[in-house]
Scaffold this active site. Structure first.
Site, PDB file in Angstrom:
ATOM      1  N   ASP A  34     -98.392 -72.207  83.219  1.00  0.00           N
ATOM      2  CA  ASP A  34     -99.147 -73.337  83.479  1.00  0.00           C
ATOM      3  C   ASP A  34     -99.402 -74.237  83.806  1.00  0.00           C
ATOM      4  O   ASP A  34    -100.324 -74.375  84.209  1.00  0.00           O
ATOM      5  CB  ASP A  34     -97.370 -74.398  83.160  1.00  0.00           C
ATOM      6  CG  ASP A  34     -96.329 -73.474  82.559  1.00  0.00           C
ATOM      7  OD1 ASP A  34     -96.879 -72.640  81.413  1.00  0.00           O
ATOM      8  OD2 ASP A  34     -95.265 -73.451  82.826  1.00  0.00           O
ATOM      9  N   GLU A 115     -87.550 -66.711  52.422  1.00  0.00           N
ATOM     10  CA  GLU A 115     -88.764 -67.341  54.391  1.00  0.00           C
ATOM     11  C   GLU A 115     -86.844 -68.399  53.926  1.00  0.00           C
ATOM     12  O   GLU A 115     -86.212 -69.049  53.147  1.00  0.00           O
ATOM     13  CB  GLU A 115     -89.134 -68.573  53.667  1.00  0.00           C
ATOM     14  CG  GLU A 115     -90.328 -67.133  53.175  1.00  0.00           C
ATOM     15  CD  GLU A 115     -90.949 -68.119  53.112  1.00  0.00           C
ATOM     16  OE1 GLU A 115     -91.154 -69.356  52.834  1.00  0.00           O
ATOM     17  OE2 GLU A 115     -92.452 -67.642  51.946  1.00  0.00           O
ATOM     18  N   LYS A 117     -84.736 -71.609  55.090  1.00  0.00           N
ATOM     19  CA  LYS A 117     -85.017 -73.344  54.705  1.00  0.00           C
ATOM     20  C   LYS A 117     -84.526 -73.757  55.931  1.00  0.00           C
ATOM     21  O   LYS A 117     -84.150 -74.117  56.092  1.00  0.00           O
ATOM     22  CB  LYS A 117     -83.970 -73.661  53.432  1.00  0.00           C
ATOM     23  CG  LYS A 117     -84.837 -74.978  52.349  1.00  0.00           C
ATOM     24  CD  LYS A 117     -84.005 -74.976  51.072  1.00  0.00           C
ATOM     25  CE  LYS A 117     -84.426 -76.820  50.799  1.00  0.00           C
ATOM     26  NZ  LYS A 117     -84.070 -77.203  51.049  1.00  0.00           N
ATOM     27  N   ASP A 119     -84.529 -77.551  57.705  1.00  0.00           N
ATOM     28  CA  ASP A 119     -83.581 -78.271  57.481  1.00  0.00           C
ATOM     29  C   ASP A 119     -84.664 -79.872  58.902  1.00  0.00           C
ATOM     30  O   ASP A 119     -84.035 -79.878  59.535  1.00  0.00           O
ATOM     31  CB  ASP A 119     -82.509 -78.746  58.152  1.00  0.00           C
ATOM     32  CG  ASP A 119     -81.688 -79.687  57.466  1.00  0.00           C
ATOM     33  OD1 ASP A 119     -82.196 -80.689  56.889  1.00  0.00           O
ATOM     34  OD2 ASP A 119     -80.294 -79.972  57.830  1.00  0.00           O
ATOM     35  N   ARG A 138     -94.869 -86.209  52.895  1.00  0.00           N
ATOM     36  CA  ARG A 138     -93.944 -85.924  52.038  1.00  0.00           C
ATOM     37  C   ARG A 138     -94.050 -87.371  50.835  1.00  0.00           C
ATOM     38  O   ARG A 138     -94.302 -87.066  49.609  1.00  0.00           O
ATOM     39  CB  ARG A 138     -92.810 -84.914  51.828  1.00  0.00           C
ATOM     40  CG  ARG A 138     -92.655 -85.006  50.229  1.00  0.00           C
ATOM     41  CD  ARG A 138     -91.584 -83.765  50.409  1.00  0.00           C
ATOM     42  NE  ARG A 138     -91.286 -83.561  48.239  1.00  0.00           N
ATOM     43  CZ  ARG A 138     -90.848 -84.185  47.779  1.00  0.00           C
ATOM     44  NH1 ARG A 138     -89.805 -84.690  48.350  1.00  0.00           N
ATOM     45  NH2 ARG A 138     -90.308 -83.772  46.209  1.00  0.00           N
ATOM     46  N   TYR A 231     -95.495 -73.121  55.598  1.00  0.00           N
ATOM     47  CA  TYR A 231     -95.655 -71.586  54.386  1.00  0.00           C
ATOM     48  C   TYR A 231     -96.310 -71.882  53.839  1.00  0.00           C
ATOM     49  O   TYR A 231     -95.757 -70.940  52.593  1.00  0.00           O
ATOM     50  CB  TYR A 231     -93.942 -71.614  54.492  1.00  0.00           C
ATOM     51  CG  TYR A 231     -93.203 -73.460  53.836  1.00  0.00           C
ATOM     52  CD1 TYR A 231     -92.844 -74.024  55.349  1.00  0.00           C
ATOM     53  CD2 TYR A 231     -93.703 -73.606  52.737  1.00  0.00           C
ATOM     54  CE1 TYR A 231     -92.854 -74.872  54.776  1.00  0.00           C
ATOM     55  CE2 TYR A 231     -93.174 -75.120  52.484  1.00  0.00           C
ATOM     56  CZ  TYR A 231     -92.943 -76.466  53.303  1.00  0.00           C
ATOM     57  OH  TYR A 231     -92.238 -77.252  53.078  1.00  0.00           O
ATOM     58  N   LYS A 319     -78.825 -73.292  48.432  1.00  0.00           N
ATOM     59  CA  LYS A 319     -78.715 -73.916  49.604  1.00  0.00           C
ATOM     60  C   LYS A 319     -76.588 -72.983  50.409  1.00  0.00           C
ATOM     61  O   LYS A 319     -75.763 -72.361  49.645  1.00  0.00           O
ATOM     62  CB  LYS A 319     -77.066 -74.282  49.141  1.00  0.00           C
ATOM     63  CG  LYS A 319     -79.059 -75.578  48.467  1.00  0.00           C
ATOM     64  CD  LYS A 319     -79.764 -76.517  49.222  1.00  0.00           C
ATOM     65  CE  LYS A 319     -79.878 -77.705  49.276  1.00  0.00           C
ATOM     66  NZ  LYS A 319     -80.533 -78.596  50.523  1.00  0.00           N
ATOM     67  N   CYS A 413     -63.733-101.774  80.739  1.00  0.00           N
ATOM     68  CA  CYS A 413     -63.478 -99.947  81.437  1.00  0.00           C
ATOM     69  C   CYS A 413     -62.198-100.187  81.135  1.00  0.00           C
ATOM     70  O   CYS A 413     -61.132-100.152  81.525  1.00  0.00           O
ATOM     71  CB  CYS A 413     -64.372-100.733  82.636  1.00  0.00           C
ATOM     72  SG  CYS A 413     -63.799 -98.343  82.760  1.00  0.00           S
ATOM     73  N   CYS A 416     -60.552 -98.818  84.878  1.00  0.00           N
ATOM     74  CA  CYS A 416     -60.491 -99.633  86.007  1.00  0.00           C
ATOM     75  C   CYS A 416     -60.124-100.737  85.265  1.00  0.00           C
ATOM     76  O   CYS A 416     -59.997-102.295  86.154  1.00  0.00           O
ATOM     77  CB  CYS A 416     -61.747 -99.918  86.844  1.00  0.00           C
ATOM     78  SG  CYS A 416     -62.909-100.355  85.888  1.00  0.00           S
ATOM     79  N   CYS A 431     -69.089 -99.953  82.305  1.00  0.00           N
ATOM     80  CA  CYS A 431     -68.919-100.252  83.350  1.00  0.00           C
ATOM     81  C   CYS A 431     -69.292 -99.706  84.394  1.00  0.00           C
ATOM     82  O   CYS A 431     -69.537 -99.032  84.695  1.00  0.00           O
ATOM     83  CB  CYS A 431     -67.580 -98.896  83.984  1.00  0.00           C
ATOM     84  SG  CYS A 431     -66.243-100.354  84.764  1.00  0.00           S
ATOM     85  N   CYS A 436     -65.037 -97.907  90.078  1.00  0.00           N
ATOM     86  CA  CYS A 436     -64.168 -97.440  88.968  1.00  0.00           C
ATOM     87  C   CYS A 436     -63.629 -96.025  88.912  1.00  0.00           C
ATOM     88  O   CYS A 436     -64.504 -94.991  89.448  1.00  0.00           O
ATOM     89  CB  CYS A 436     -64.816 -97.726  87.728  1.00  0.00           C
ATOM     90  SG  CYS A 436     -64.351 -96.950  86.579  1.00  0.00           S
TER      91      CYS A 436
HETATM   92 ZN   LIG Z   1     -64.273 -98.662  85.515  1.00  0.00          ZN
END
Ligand SMILES: [Zn+2]
Length: 674
Positions: A34, A115, A117, A119, A138, A231, A319, A413, A416, A431, A436
């Site tokens: 890097d 291939e 698919k 998501d 798209r 693709y 699917k 909270c 507490c 909180c 707390c």
């Molecule tokens: Zn708290």
């Protein structure tokens, strides 16, 4: 150096940076470090600063250069960007096959490509004379939005093709279709960061990718770990490959990211076998896929098959059954985090999803509950994807009986009772009571944990008792506990108290990196703590470090650096440090011995669940023995340490012929050498 030479150097640098970027982000196989990469980029920036007129759109420096836009321009696609018809079972796939084989007998003797698919979000990428000129969503398939500046920030996207010097020449005009998405680990990390900072978290990787790409400010998109796979060729004036398989090869040869998981099948039976294999493989993918795409390999046949309605006949999407379930939301609980952030979670009637019983699910934040109108006693849909914590998709209002109740975010909270606070414009409730108990319990729990001070025998129940009895008001108080105090607590016999006290004493000699981890500074995990310990040598130096000191360390960005500064600037923490010092917890980093360590010069990648070590422990172990641990397998990797249920890194190691070893072999390796 004359101008001509300088210009040649600039061109050379651009080419080299594109190439190394490609090795890193597309092939996952970097050739240089890097730091060396940063050097090249720095030199390019220098030359461009001297000659701004030489800056071109395909310069690697231009990835995040776009000014924030007010809105996205509409853009018409050169060809409609079509969606596919869906199949939900093997029978559906066979039916599709029979239908198209009747239309064109060549289907019966032809081949298919399967291939994954992804998501994600479909993107359309335009190249003129090999230079990336436009990227669009798209949209409705005919008209999309021009998001060029945002797409440019995706590191896996080639700004110029061919990426490799000797790669095949690019056609005059090329429009490629791909999918932008986020890997599951990156998604979880991003959400965790957002949550800790009190921002809205994302629901799933798909939404995150879509949301990130539609930011008007490209620098925001740039900060999101998006990636890309391509693709299809939408349009070109060059020669089209003959088959889908060759098309994938061609995209790859130009330097586009292409899935490594496509399969060429020689019959429809083979297609079905491959699809069945994916039921398991699906869970090991580093990103979410919602199915498989089966394509007639011969592109001429594919084209001839034409359309049914708007769907091309030559391909179909199989699917996967969604990992979803419906169950009753029994109640909504609220957690108090270490930083005081209040997060709601769903308490569910237990339900099985993909072989796992789910009783709780995340509700992200209070706004989410409101937006989705999720009510207690609702029937809700739950989704589980990969190893991501299950989440509530939303309610099914049609199933309401009238006894559902709206949830109101707690004004106090739950631990507490202090009034909860909400920063205008931010989504989280906090909180802010520094005393707390819930926060303190989380802090102590973290302080004594295995990766931090490792105080054995200090389970969560004792932590709670110690905090609730008032004996422990901050983590330094642990070192003032006496045996008599412990004996007053429930469940403490003499022996147990002795053991715990001795574990507390032993923890005083923990090395600096563990003490830094134990402090619980936001974003500072075990790995960052090791770096800080090695660099700053003791807590005094670290406490006095400036923002510049910290950001100059590799891997320390603005957020974590600021969090470290803030932590040490807090008077309560300063007092805590004084107390720890008085208690004798003030380690100095020992200079690393000059002798050769057993793993010197070796680079490791860890995958799967190891039998004994956690991922971080294994990393610490390897580093302590002189080795390096990286996140991805490349030709630079010496060994892949593999546990049960390894991920795609395992396949990658096989592919590159990298030796794969077990945790036991790793330990033996260290032992053998001394
Ligand atoms: Zn708290």
């Amino acid at each position: 150096m004359d101008e001509r030479q300088l210009y040649d150097e600039l061109e050379q640098l651009k080419q080299e940076i594109h190439f190394h970027n490609y090795r890193y982000h597309v092939l996952d196989d970097p050739l240089i470090s890097d730091a060396s990469f940063d050097q090249l980029l720095k030199r390019l920036k220098e030359i461009e600063a001297m000659h701004p007129e030489w800056i071109t759109v395909d310069s690697p420096t231009q990835r995040a250069g776009a000014e924030p836009a007010e809105r996205f321009e509409k853009t018409r696609h050169p060809q409609p960007i079509l969606s596919l018809a869906n199949a939900f079972s093997n029978q559906d796939v066979l039916d599709w096959y029979e239908r198209i084989a009747k239309l064109d007998a060549r289907v019966r003797t032809g081949t298919f490509v399967v291939e994954p698919k992804i998501d994600g979000l479909t993107v359309v990428l335009h190249y003129e004379k090999g230079i990336f000129t436009k990227g669009a969503t798209r949209g409705d398939g005919e008209i999309g939005e021009d998001i060029t500046g945002n797409i440019r920030t995706i590191r896996a996207l080639p700004l110029k093709i061919p990426v490799e010097k000797n790669g095949p020449a690019a056609p005059e005009r090329l429009v490629v279709r791909g999918e932008a998405f986020m890997n599951l680990v990156d998604f979880e990390r991003l959400n965790k960061e957002l949550e800790e900072q009190g921002f809205k978290t994302y629901q799933n990787p798909r939404n995150t990718a879509a949301g990130s790409l539609r930011q008007l400010d490209a620098s925001l998109t740039a900060s999101r770990p998006l990636t890309l796979l391509t693709y299809a060729i939408v349009a070109t004036d060059g020669r089209l490959p003959r088959t889908q398989w060759e098309l994938l090869e061609a995209l790859k040869a130009w330097g586009f990211p292409v899935t490594r998981d496509a399969t060429l099948c020689h019959s429809i039976q083979e297609v079905l076998q491959v699809c069945d294999g994916w039921q398991q493989k699906r869970n090991r993918m580093p990103y979410e896929i919602d199915g498989l795409v089966i394509k007639v390999n011969d592109l001429e046949v594919q084209g001839r098959l034409g359309f049914v309605g708007k769907d091309p006949r030559g391909a179909i999407a199989l699917k996967f059954p969604a990992k979803e379930a419906t169950t009753k939301l029994l109640d909504i609980g609220v957690n108090v985090g270490r930083t005081g952030v209040l997060t709601p979670y769903a308490i569910l009637e237990p339900v099985e999803i993909g072989g796992v019983i789910v009783k709780q699910a995340t509700l992200h934040n209070f706004d989410y509950i409101k937006e989705k109108d999720i009510r207690i006693s609702d029937q809700v849909r739950i989704k589980r994807a990969g190893d991501v914590i299950p989440y509530v998709i939303g309610p099914i209002p049609e199933l309401r009986k009238g006894n559902e109740t709206e949830f109101i975010p707690p004004s106090k909270c739950p631990s507490c009772g202090a009034p909860s606070e909400h920063i205008e414009g931010e989504v989280a409730w906090f909180c802010v009571n520094a005393a707390c108990p819930a926060q303190l319990i989380r802090n102590v729990e973290h302080f004594v944990s295995k990766g931090a001070m490792n105080i054995m025998g200090m389970g969560i129940r004792y932590v709670e008792e110690l905090v609730e009895s008032g004996m422990v008001k901050d983590v330094a108080d642990l070192y003032h506990i006496r045996e008599n105090d412990l004996l007053k607590l429930e469940g403490f016999a003499e022996k147990k108290a002795e053991n715990l006290l001795s574990a507390i004493q032993t923890s005083k000699s923990q090395p600096l990196n563990r003490v830094i981890t134990a402090l619980g500074i936001r974003g500072v995990g075990e790995i960052a703590a090791l770096d800080l310990a090695e660099h700053f040598k003791n807590l005094e130096n670290l406490a006095q470090a400036t923002y510049e000191d910290i950001t100059s360390l590799e891997g320390f960005g603005p957020n974590i650096s600021q969090a470290i500064l803030d932590w040490f600037a807090n008077p309560r923490n300063q007092q805590l440090l004084r107390k720890l010092k008085e208690a004798g917890i003030w380690p100095q980093q020992e200079e690393r011995a000059q002798e050769k360590l057993p793993l010197d010069g070796m680079t490791f990648v860890i995958t799967g669940t190891l039998p004994i070590f956690s991922r971080d422990e294994a990393t610490e172990y390897i580093r302590a023995q002189g080795g390096k641990v990286t996140g991805s397998v490349s030709s630079q990797t010496s060994y892949v340490v593999c546990g049960s249920e390894p991920g795609s890194k395992y396949d990658r190691a096989l592919e590159l012929n990298i030796p794969i070893i077990s945790e036991e072999e790793l330990r033996r390796m260290v032992g053998e050498h001394g």
